[in-house]
Design a protein around this motif. Structure first.
Motif, PDB file in Angstrom:
ATOM      1  N   HIS A   1      19.622  48.531  55.766  1.00 46.15           N
ATOM      2  CA  HIS A   1      18.105  48.224  55.899  1.00 46.15           C
ATOM      3  C   HIS A   1      17.561  49.482  55.076  1.00 46.15           C
ATOM      4  CE1 HIS A   1      18.636  45.397  58.753  1.00 46.15           C
ATOM      5  NE2 HIS A   1      19.324  45.922  59.548  1.00 46.15           N
ATOM      6  N   ARG A   2      18.146  50.286  54.300  1.00 47.60           N
ATOM      7  CA  ARG A   2      17.847  51.373  53.239  1.00 47.60           C
ATOM      8  C   ARG A   2      17.891  50.552  51.928  1.00 47.60           C
ATOM      9  NH1 ARG A   2      20.246  56.149  56.424  1.00 47.60           N
ATOM     10  NH2 ARG A   2      18.727  56.175  58.132  1.00 47.60           N
ATOM     11  N   THR A   3      18.558  49.369  51.926  1.00 50.69           N
ATOM     12  CA  THR A   3      18.755  48.767  50.552  1.00 50.69           C
ATOM     13  C   THR A   3      17.339  47.716  50.327  1.00 50.69           C
ATOM     14  OG1 THR A   3      19.724  46.843  51.598  1.00 50.69           O
ATOM     15  CG2 THR A   3      20.876  48.691  50.808  1.00 50.69           C
ATOM     16  N   ASP A   4      17.074  47.705  48.863  1.00 53.18           N
ATOM     17  CA  ASP A   4      15.952  46.878  48.523  1.00 53.18           C
ATOM     18  C   ASP A   4      16.328  45.733  47.578  1.00 53.18           C
ATOM     19  OD1 ASP A   4      13.334  45.976  47.875  1.00 53.18           O
ATOM     20  OD2 ASP A   4      12.607  47.559  46.597  1.00 53.18           O
ATOM     21  N   ARG A   5      16.603  45.971  46.181  1.00 57.23           N
ATOM     22  CA  ARG A   5      17.223  44.890  45.427  1.00 57.23           C
ATOM     23  C   ARG A   5      18.384  45.399  45.021  1.00 57.23           C
ATOM     24  NH1 ARG A   5      11.188  43.268  42.478  1.00 57.23           N
ATOM     25  NH2 ARG A   5      10.459  42.628  44.675  1.00 57.23           N
ATOM     26  N   ILE A   6      19.452  44.724  44.996  1.00 52.48           N
ATOM     27  CA  ILE A   6      20.887  45.251  44.830  1.00 52.48           C
ATOM     28  C   ILE A   6      21.498  44.213  43.813  1.00 52.48           C
ATOM     29  CG2 ILE A   6      23.122  46.160  45.525  1.00 52.48           C
ATOM     30  CD1 ILE A   6      20.818  47.654  46.595  1.00 52.48           C
ATOM     31  N   VAL A   7      21.817  44.982  42.431  1.00 50.20           N
ATOM     32  CA  VAL A   7      22.380  44.033  41.573  1.00 50.20           C
ATOM     33  C   VAL A   7      24.119  44.507  41.403  1.00 50.20           C
ATOM     34  CG1 VAL A   7      22.687  43.428  39.155  1.00 50.20           C
ATOM     35  CG2 VAL A   7      20.448  43.241  40.357  1.00 50.20           C
TER      36      VAL A   7
ATOM     37  N   SER B   1      11.939  55.173  51.044  1.00 46.68           N
ATOM     38  CA  SER B   1      12.451  54.658  52.203  1.00 46.68           C
ATOM     39  C   SER B   1      13.918  53.581  52.231  1.00 46.68           C
ATOM     40  CB  SER B   1      11.381  53.939  53.319  1.00 46.68           C
ATOM     41  OG  SER B   1      10.939  52.945  52.480  1.00 46.68           O
ATOM     42  N   ARG B   2      13.432  52.884  51.028  1.00 43.15           N
ATOM     43  CA  ARG B   2      14.519  51.899  50.532  1.00 43.15           C
ATOM     44  C   ARG B   2      14.796  52.198  49.125  1.00 43.15           C
ATOM     45  NH1 ARG B   2      13.350  46.021  51.852  1.00 43.15           N
ATOM     46  NH2 ARG B   2      11.307  46.502  51.020  1.00 43.15           N
ATOM     47  N   ILE B   3      15.977  51.702  48.459  1.00 44.06           N
ATOM     48  CA  ILE B   3      16.308  52.021  47.389  1.00 44.06           C
ATOM     49  C   ILE B   3      16.933  50.750  46.564  1.00 44.06           C
ATOM     50  CG2 ILE B   3      18.553  53.103  47.358  1.00 44.06           C
ATOM     51  CD1 ILE B   3      17.499  55.135  45.478  1.00 44.06           C
ATOM     52  N   SER B   4      16.587  50.545  45.370  1.00 44.15           N
ATOM     53  CA  SER B   4      17.450  49.336  44.751  1.00 44.15           C
ATOM     54  C   SER B   4      18.368  50.129  43.819  1.00 44.15           C
ATOM     55  CB  SER B   4      16.416  48.751  43.760  1.00 44.15           C
ATOM     56  OG  SER B   4      15.408  47.928  44.444  1.00 44.15           O
ATOM     57  N   ALA B   5      19.615  49.151  43.396  1.00 37.87           N
ATOM     58  CA  ALA B   5      20.643  49.495  42.517  1.00 37.87           C
ATOM     59  C   ALA B   5      21.006  48.676  41.420  1.00 37.87           C
ATOM     60  CB  ALA B   5      21.724  50.026  43.528  1.00 37.87           C
ATOM     61  N   TRP B   6      21.664  49.161  40.446  1.00 37.22           N
ATOM     62  CA  TRP B   6      22.374  48.380  39.725  1.00 37.22           C
ATOM     63  C   TRP B   6      23.661  49.101  39.345  1.00 37.22           C
ATOM     64  CZ3 TRP B   6      20.952  48.446  33.780  1.00 37.22           C
ATOM     65  CH2 TRP B   6      21.867  47.374  33.097  1.00 37.22           C
TER      66      TRP B   6
END
Length: 490
Positions: free
Chosen positions: A222-228, A199-204
């Protein structure tokens, strides 16, 4: 902008974006389950799996033709601690992260690897996803070719090269090359997210990947979790790509003094001068001499060591202090009237692929000026102010002759959305200078916090940064803890 270093290649109206956003998610029927298989390749973690995701070629016609995005996954090392999935967004345009879960992903602390499935992918156009190519002549793949002006500063030859390359892309690129842009890269990632069942996704994201991550965070907040976002590009939506190229002016000025200190250090086997202050004038004199009197370099491409080859080698070497010896060896050889060993030639099919994707992304994101007079004036100004780069950062890329208009406005990065973004940025980065990162930080407003690292090189987190910066990023990914305000890591 790693395409300039590695691949011969060198990156909105809200109503339009909102109009597109509804059909750009998953289809009404939902994504098909991914069919995971063993990944091809050597040196991969045996647990890494691969699959493909079908996405629309044209998101304005979501029920039309489909292309495939190749995806890889390395499952969490501790399922009981799993939080979700972490997208590894590559640089470029023209980068691929399919092998990164088994590669750079293994540098992540165990706590982070336990928290996420690591997800790599090949962006649209890049093999083994549906692949783009312009079928360029080999001579047009040379790093020192475009957009370096000729020794007298003229852009006439560069404009001719731009037209030749753009014509080849129009002739050989097919329909796919018209649908390469950063917004579509971000939409593809949301299809990947849905296919993963998240439902949400993190990214580097790093380098160009910071812009992809920024655009994803704008289109799908609102589909982002932790974004680096690591090694950040200027997000100016009116000059996407052009601003990144222009940044090399300040990037080189930020970084060359570090090379000069290294290249004048006593005991250095590649020492080129006795004092750091002598390295810059020595380099400029040598480049001018090679402009006038190139050295034959059999087996190299191009087959001569000229001023622009020296300048391009400088640009490439400043990405990473570990590459300083490459530039120093060329300086030492050329001063003696000789040439260094011929570097290993990159795979031409990879170069063709990356060049086509780089062209499509850079030229489809935003329209570039068409006038040779515009570029000549800018190059003249740049040569006077920034002699190390000799006008290149303001020269005409092939986008000056691109036959297509952008299909939509470039996405404007704003402060609308959750505050879940962490920027990490080296103070001295030749390709993504601190000045551009500050522009992205301003655009995000309270959505982001930036960690500035007192370090040199492109790529901060777990690369050319320092332990302070690495620790902050790792804590954020593992626990969600983020500094309350912008932070400096000395």
């Amino acid at each position: 902008m790693k395409h300039i270093k590695r691949n011969a290649s060198l990156i909105a109206a809200s109503a339009v974006l909102l109009g597109l956003a509804v059909p750009l998610t998953a289809s009404a029927a939902g994504p098909e389950p991914l069919k995971w298989t063993k990944c091809e390749g050597t040196g991969l973690d045996p647990r890494q799996q691969c699959a493909t995701v079908d996405v629309p070629m044209d998101y304005s016609d979501p029920d039309g033709g489909k292309i495939q995005i190749a995806v890889s996954r390395l499952p969490s090392g501790k399922p009981s601690a799993r939080r979700g999935a972490l997208l590894l967004i590559p640089g470029g345009p023209g980068g691929v992260s399919l092998e990164d879960p088994s590669g750079k992903g293994q540098k992540l602390p165990q706590q982070v690897r336990d928290a996420y499935d690591l997800i790599g992918f090949a962006p649209r156009g890049m093999a083994p996803s549906s692949t783009a190519s312009c079928g360029l002549e080999s001579k047009d793949l040379a790093l020192a070719k475009l957009p370096w002006p000729t020794p007298d500063g003229s852009v006439t030859e560069t404009m001719a090269t731009a037209r030749r390359i753009a014509d080849a892309c129009a002739r050989n690129g097919g329909e796919l090359i018209r649908h390469l842009n950063t917004a579509n890269d971000a939409r593809d990632l949301d299809r990947v997210r849905a296919a993963l069942g998240e439902s949400r996704i993190s990214a580097w994201g790093d380098s160009y990947g910071t812009y992809v991550g920024s655009v994803y965070s704008q289109l799908f907040p609102h589909r982002t979790d932790r974004i680096v976002l690591d090694s950040n590009n200027n997000p100016d939506h009116t000059r996407v790509g052009r601003a990144w190229l222009a940044a090399f002016e300040t990037g080189v000025e930020d970084n060359f003094p570090e090379f000069a200190k290294w290249a004048s250090r006593p005991g250095n086997p590649y020492r080129v001068a006795r004092k750091a202050a002598d390295v810059r004038p020595l380099f400029l004199r040598l480049a001018e001499r090679l402009d006038r009197e190139p050295l034959s370099w059999p087996g190299a491409d191009p087959a001569e060591l000229n001023g622009n080859v020296l300048r391009q080698t400088m640009l490439t070497s400043l990405y990473d202090p570990d590459d300083y010896p490459t530039l120093a060896q060329m300086i030492l050889a050329a001063r003696k009237g000789t040439v260094p060993p011929v570097p290993e030639a990159p795979d031409e099919s990879m170069m063709q692929n990356a060049a086509a994707v780089g062209a499509g992304i850079l030229c489809n994101n935003v329209a570039w000026p068409r006038s040779a007079a515009h570029y000549q004036k800018s190059v003249d100004e740049s040569r006077a102010k920034f002699p190390l780069t000799a006008g290149m950062p303001r020269g005409p890329m092939l986008c000056a002759a691109w036959p297509y208009e952008p299909r939509e406005p470039a996405v404007r990065i704003t402060d609308r959305g959750p505050s879940n973004i962490l920027l990490v940025q080296n103070e001295r980065d030749v390709a993504s200078p601190l000045s551009g990162a500050r522009e992205l930080r301003r655009a995000f407003g309270d959505r982001a916090v930036m960690v500035t690292v007192n370090s040199t090189g492109h790529g901060a987190y777990l690369a050319n940064g320092n332990a302070c910066g690495d620790g902050i990023v790792s804590r954020f990914l593992a626990t969600g803890e983020r500094p309350d305000r912008d932070t400096y890591c000395a």
